[in-house]
Design a protein around this motif. Structure first.
Motif, PDB file in Angstrom:
ATOM      1  N   VAL A  58       0.950  -1.341   0.430  1.00  0.00           N
ATOM      2  CA  VAL A  58      -0.240  -0.531  -0.169  1.00  0.00           C
ATOM      3  C   VAL A  58       1.237   1.119  -0.283  1.00  0.00           C
ATOM      4  O   VAL A  58       1.322   1.553   1.478  1.00  0.00           O
ATOM      5  N   VAL A  59       0.665   1.906  -0.802  1.00  0.00           N
ATOM      6  CA  VAL A  59       1.490   2.819  -1.808  1.00  0.00           C
ATOM      7  C   VAL A  59       0.922   4.311  -2.106  1.00  0.00           C
ATOM      8  O   VAL A  59       0.287   4.116  -2.429  1.00  0.00           O
ATOM      9  N   ALA A  60       1.954   5.322  -1.416  1.00  0.00           N
ATOM     10  CA  ALA A  60       1.407   6.664  -1.850  1.00  0.00           C
ATOM     11  C   ALA A  60       1.771   6.680  -3.599  1.00  0.00           C
ATOM     12  O   ALA A  60       2.938   6.613  -4.135  1.00  0.00           O
ATOM     13  N   VAL A  61       1.048   7.124  -4.375  1.00  0.00           N
ATOM     14  CA  VAL A  61       2.238   7.789  -5.977  1.00  0.00           C
ATOM     15  C   VAL A  61       1.506   8.669  -6.273  1.00  0.00           C
ATOM     16  O   VAL A  61       0.653   9.475  -6.360  1.00  0.00           O
ATOM     17  N   THR A  62       2.976   9.626  -6.475  1.00  0.00           N
ATOM     18  CA  THR A  62       2.791  11.077  -7.009  1.00  0.00           C
ATOM     19  C   THR A  62       2.842  10.484  -7.871  1.00  0.00           C
ATOM     20  O   THR A  62       2.990  10.148  -9.387  1.00  0.00           O
ATOM     21  N   ASP A  63       2.444  12.632  -8.509  1.00  0.00           N
ATOM     22  CA  ASP A  63       2.386  13.071  -9.914  1.00  0.00           C
ATOM     23  C   ASP A  63       4.182  13.742  -9.985  1.00  0.00           C
ATOM     24  O   ASP A  63       3.759  14.676  -9.367  1.00  0.00           O
ATOM     25  N   PRO A  64       5.103  12.910 -10.319  1.00  0.00           N
ATOM     26  CA  PRO A  64       5.967  13.907 -11.035  1.00  0.00           C
ATOM     27  C   PRO A  64       5.941  15.281 -11.293  1.00  0.00           C
ATOM     28  O   PRO A  64       6.692  16.194 -10.919  1.00  0.00           O
ATOM     29  N   MET A  65       6.187  15.659 -11.405  1.00  0.00           N
ATOM     30  CA  MET A  65       5.942  17.027 -12.946  1.00  0.00           C
ATOM     31  C   MET A  65       5.493  18.177 -11.464  1.00  0.00           C
ATOM     32  O   MET A  65       5.524  18.636 -11.698  1.00  0.00           O
ATOM     33  N   GLN A  66       4.305  17.804 -10.208  1.00  0.00           N
ATOM     34  CA  GLN A  66       4.111  18.459  -9.942  1.00  0.00           C
ATOM     35  C   GLN A  66       4.850  18.700  -8.698  1.00  0.00           C
ATOM     36  O   GLN A  66       4.508  19.428  -7.929  1.00  0.00           O
ATOM     37  N   LEU A  67       5.952  17.399  -8.790  1.00  0.00           N
ATOM     38  CA  LEU A  67       6.693  18.052  -7.503  1.00  0.00           C
ATOM     39  C   LEU A  67       8.169  18.481  -8.687  1.00  0.00           C
ATOM     40  O   LEU A  67       9.808  18.093  -7.915  1.00  0.00           O
ATOM     41  N   GLY A  68       8.289  18.796  -8.923  1.00  0.00           N
ATOM     42  CA  GLY A  68       9.233  19.372 -10.317  1.00  0.00           C
ATOM     43  C   GLY A  68       9.995  18.834 -10.907  1.00  0.00           C
ATOM     44  O   GLY A  68      11.366  18.716 -11.355  1.00  0.00           O
ATOM     45  N   PHE A  69       9.378  17.061 -10.649  1.00  0.00           N
ATOM     46  CA  PHE A  69      10.121  16.199 -12.437  1.00  0.00           C
ATOM     47  C   PHE A  69       9.918  16.068 -13.507  1.00  0.00           C
ATOM     48  O   PHE A  69       8.732  15.637 -13.632  1.00  0.00           O
ATOM     49  N   TYR A  70      10.369  17.027 -14.533  1.00  0.00           N
ATOM     50  CA  TYR A  70       9.270  17.984 -15.695  1.00  0.00           C
ATOM     51  C   TYR A  70       9.549  16.893 -16.644  1.00  0.00           C
ATOM     52  O   TYR A  70       9.287  16.854 -17.951  1.00  0.00           O
ATOM     53  N   ARG A  71      10.603  15.661 -16.484  1.00  0.00           N
ATOM     54  CA  ARG A  71      11.272  15.223 -17.382  1.00  0.00           C
ATOM     55  C   ARG A  71      11.300  13.693 -17.279  1.00  0.00           C
ATOM     56  O   ARG A  71      12.178  13.022 -16.522  1.00  0.00           O
ATOM     57  N   GLN A  72      10.498  12.568 -17.525  1.00  0.00           N
ATOM     58  CA  GLN A  72      10.411  10.781 -17.348  1.00  0.00           C
ATOM     59  C   GLN A  72      10.657  10.353 -18.595  1.00  0.00           C
ATOM     60  O   GLN A  72      10.369  10.923 -20.037  1.00  0.00           O
ATOM     61  N   ALA A  73      11.347   9.348 -18.827  1.00  0.00           N
ATOM     62  CA  ALA A  73      11.265   8.866 -19.645  1.00  0.00           C
ATOM     63  C   ALA A  73      11.677   7.061 -19.701  1.00  0.00           C
ATOM     64  O   ALA A  73      12.568   6.419 -17.990  1.00  0.00           O
TER      65      ALA A  73
END
Length: 155
Positions: A58-73
């Motif tokens: 049971v984990v929390a899933v975050t939105d990386p963009m809202q946390l300042g991580f604008y590049r995913q690959a």
């Protein structure tokens, strides 16, 4: 040849508990109990058993963009030698959040989360391509996350 771990057999109530938590990981044990026909204490005990056995998290899933991580690959990695060692080295990198051994064009796939393109370039050139056994990489930059759900249920 390595063998698959034996599948855990879940009863219908445990499956229902998992599905309740997949819909809302913050759902109270009392609410889950009402939905599956158990007491709050019985649900708590089952959830503890399911998490301790590794069947679920049971984990929390975050939105990386809202946390300042604008590049995913997603990075496809071709390996010479032991792909498991490369996968372990990739898994030790903080920016890497997902690593899987694969069959096909790539030996390993690694998902990365970076603040920006400069961080991605540095990660590729200084960290990933520097791992012993990495022959080549191919980077698939995410333009938009179209779907990401964790409520696929149980079998």
């Amino acid at each position: 040849m390595s063998q698959r771990p034996k599948a855990v057999v879940l009863d219908e109530v445990s499956k229902a508990i998992i599905e309740q938590l997949q819909e809302d990981g913050r759902r109270s044990y009392a609410e889950i109990g009402k939905a599956v026909g158990l007491s709050e204490a019985a649900v708590r005990q089952r959830v503890q058993k399911l998490t301790e056995s590794g069947v679920m998290q049971v984990v929390a899933v975050t939105d990386p963009m809202q946390l300042g991580f604008y590049r995913q690959a997603m990075i496809g990695v071709r390996v010479t030698g032991d792909a498991t060692r490369v996968a372990e080295a990739l898994g030790a990198i903080e920016a890497v959040d997902y690593v899987v051994l694969t069959a096909g064009s790539f030996d390993v796939l690694a998902e990365v989360v970076c603040e920006n393109d400069e961080d991605l370039i540095e990660l590729l050139n200084k960290r990933i391509r520097g791992i012993s056994g990495v022959q080549s990489t191919e980077t698939f930059v995410y333009l938009k996350l179209h779907k990401q759900f964790y409520n696929w249920g149980t079998r």
